[in-house]
Write a protein that holds these residues in place. Structure first.
Motif, PDB file in Angstrom:
ATOM      1  N   LEU A 218       0.849  -1.010   0.166  1.00  0.00           N
ATOM      2  CA  LEU A 218      -0.202  -0.221   0.030  1.00  0.00           C
ATOM      3  C   LEU A 218       0.643   1.586  -0.167  1.00  0.00           C
ATOM      4  CD1 LEU A 218      -2.960   1.242   0.721  1.00  0.00           C
ATOM      5  CD2 LEU A 218      -2.375   0.891   2.857  1.00  0.00           C
ATOM      6  N   PRO A 219       0.731   2.594  -0.941  1.00  0.00           N
ATOM      7  CA  PRO A 219       1.733   3.995  -0.786  1.00  0.00           C
ATOM      8  C   PRO A 219       1.455   4.027   0.358  1.00  0.00           C
ATOM      9  CG  PRO A 219       0.097   2.840  -3.115  1.00  0.00           C
ATOM     10  CD  PRO A 219      -0.121   2.441  -1.924  1.00  0.00           C
ATOM     11  N   ALA A 220       2.294   4.530   0.852  1.00  0.00           N
ATOM     12  CA  ALA A 220       1.784   5.425   2.146  1.00  0.00           C
ATOM     13  C   ALA A 220       2.573   6.717   2.187  1.00  0.00           C
ATOM     14  CB  ALA A 220       1.936   4.633   3.315  1.00  0.00           C
ATOM     15  N   LEU A 221       2.536   7.874   2.481  1.00  0.00           N
ATOM     16  CA  LEU A 221       3.357   8.601   2.589  1.00  0.00           C
ATOM     17  C   LEU A 221       2.698   9.746   4.063  1.00  0.00           C
ATOM     18  CD1 LEU A 221       1.775   8.625  -0.327  1.00  0.00           C
ATOM     19  CD2 LEU A 221       2.473  11.035  -0.731  1.00  0.00           C
ATOM     20  N   PHE A 239       9.290   4.048  12.844  1.00  0.00           N
ATOM     21  CA  PHE A 239       7.647   3.553  12.318  1.00  0.00           C
ATOM     22  C   PHE A 239       8.050   3.113  10.991  1.00  0.00           C
ATOM     23  CE2 PHE A 239       3.908   2.914   9.613  1.00  0.00           C
ATOM     24  CZ  PHE A 239       3.108   2.235  10.588  1.00  0.00           C
ATOM     25  N   LEU A 240       8.845   3.826  10.103  1.00  0.00           N
ATOM     26  CA  LEU A 240       9.272   3.377   8.697  1.00  0.00           C
ATOM     27  C   LEU A 240      10.518   2.577   8.315  1.00  0.00           C
ATOM     28  CD1 LEU A 240       6.952   5.923   8.514  1.00  0.00           C
ATOM     29  CD2 LEU A 240       8.438   6.236   6.145  1.00  0.00           C
ATOM     30  N   GLY A 244       8.622  -1.161   4.974  1.00  0.00           N
ATOM     31  CA  GLY A 244       9.143  -1.396   3.406  1.00  0.00           C
ATOM     32  C   GLY A 244       8.975  -0.822   1.946  1.00  0.00           C
ATOM     33  N   THR A 245       9.053  -0.851   1.334  1.00  0.00           N
ATOM     34  CA  THR A 245       9.849   0.775   0.603  1.00  0.00           C
ATOM     35  C   THR A 245       8.482   1.638  -0.081  1.00  0.00           C
ATOM     36  OG1 THR A 245       9.551  -1.181  -1.790  1.00  0.00           O
ATOM     37  CG2 THR A 245      11.753  -0.910  -1.220  1.00  0.00           C
TER      38      THR A 245
END
Length: 276
Positions: A218-221, A239-240, A244-245
């Motif tokens: 899932l794309p997360a910003l 957290f990041l 993942g990428t």
């Protein structure tokens, strides 16, 4: 300027107020911070209206929403989003989801339970990445909630403790001022008790979320203010490291209030850059 429409949705015995900005082909739901309302997303929506239909919701006990239930659960919020999506874009069951501050905690919880509904996750200074001991104590335990109620009725001891902590360097000036913003007025204190208690069921599990972001891609910003002393960039970085990428972290030259018009274009540009 994005077209703006004031809308209402009847949900069980409640009336949900929301604002629709623009008429883009993609749907984006926005969840505001504590003590705010859907208007906070206006500047950002005006930067996104070519691509998104932006829906800003007044959360329970905020804005013009009338909430009559004793509880507010993640399935309630998911059903509200589904109902609004069907009303605004019939047949739509997926959307981008943005959350600012407290709204970020709600968005993280929905991403944990309803990952397949979300095409892109946008978190702006999100609460919920770090366990807040006091929030846990006052909302998840009977003794703590009783003490919370009594303190909001008579906060003298709390003011003294905060003043001592500030002098001792245990409480930074930003949090000290932020706390007094909601504690000095009796009505504000009552609202604080009611809101914290009502939103107690939105508790993201960061370990599970990290796994879900990796496995679902899932794309997360994640956006953080470089000078934010309330929700720090360090929380996002930790957290990041596990997520993942697909997750991206952006630092804005700002404090906690990332929804100011001055930052809208920069945030919108990053949202456009991340495919969904």
């Amino acid at each position: 300027m994005a077209d703006l429409h004031l809308m209402y949705l009847n949900h069980q015995n409640n009336t949900i107020h929301y604002i629709r900005f623009g008429s883009g082909a993609k749907l984006l739901f926005c969840l505001h911070g504590y003590g705010e309302n859907s208007e906070e997303f206006r500047a950002l929506a005006e930067q996104l209206d070519k691509a998104y239909t932006v829906i800003g919701i007044d959360l329970p006990l905020h804005g013009k929403t009338v909430w009559r239930q004793a509880e507010f659960l993640p399935p309630d919020l998911q059903l509200i989003l589904l109902s609004i999506a069907e009303k605004e874009m019939p047949g739509t069951s997926q959307w981008a989801l943005a959350g600012y501050s407290m709204g970020g905690r709600l968005a993280l919880t929905l991403a944990q339970h309803y990952t397949s509904s979300i095409t892109k996750l946008i978190l702006l200074a999100p609460d919920g990445l770090k366990l807040n001991f006091w929030y846990w104590l006052t909302t998840q335990t009977r003794v703590g909630n009783r003490l919370f109620r009594q303190t909001m009725n008579n906060p003298t001891w709390l003011f003294r403790a905060m003043k001592w902590a500030r002098k001792a360097g245990l409480l930074n000036q930003s949090i000290f001022k932020f706390s007094h913003r909601y504690l000095d007025d009796p009505e504000q204190r009552n609202q604080l008790y009611e809101r914290w208690t009502l939103f107690r069921n939105f508790r993201p599990d960061t370990t599970l979320l990290s796994h879900l972001l990796k496995s679902s891609k899932l794309p997360a910003l994640f956006f953080f203010g470089n000078y934010d002393r309330i929700i720090t960039t360090r929380q996002g970085e930790r957290f990041l490291q596990k997520s993942g990428t697909q997750a991206r972290l952006y630092i804005i030259e700002a404090g906690h209030r990332l929804l100011k018009p001055a930052f809208a274009a920069t945030i919108a540009e990053r949202i456009y850059q991340q495919p969904a």
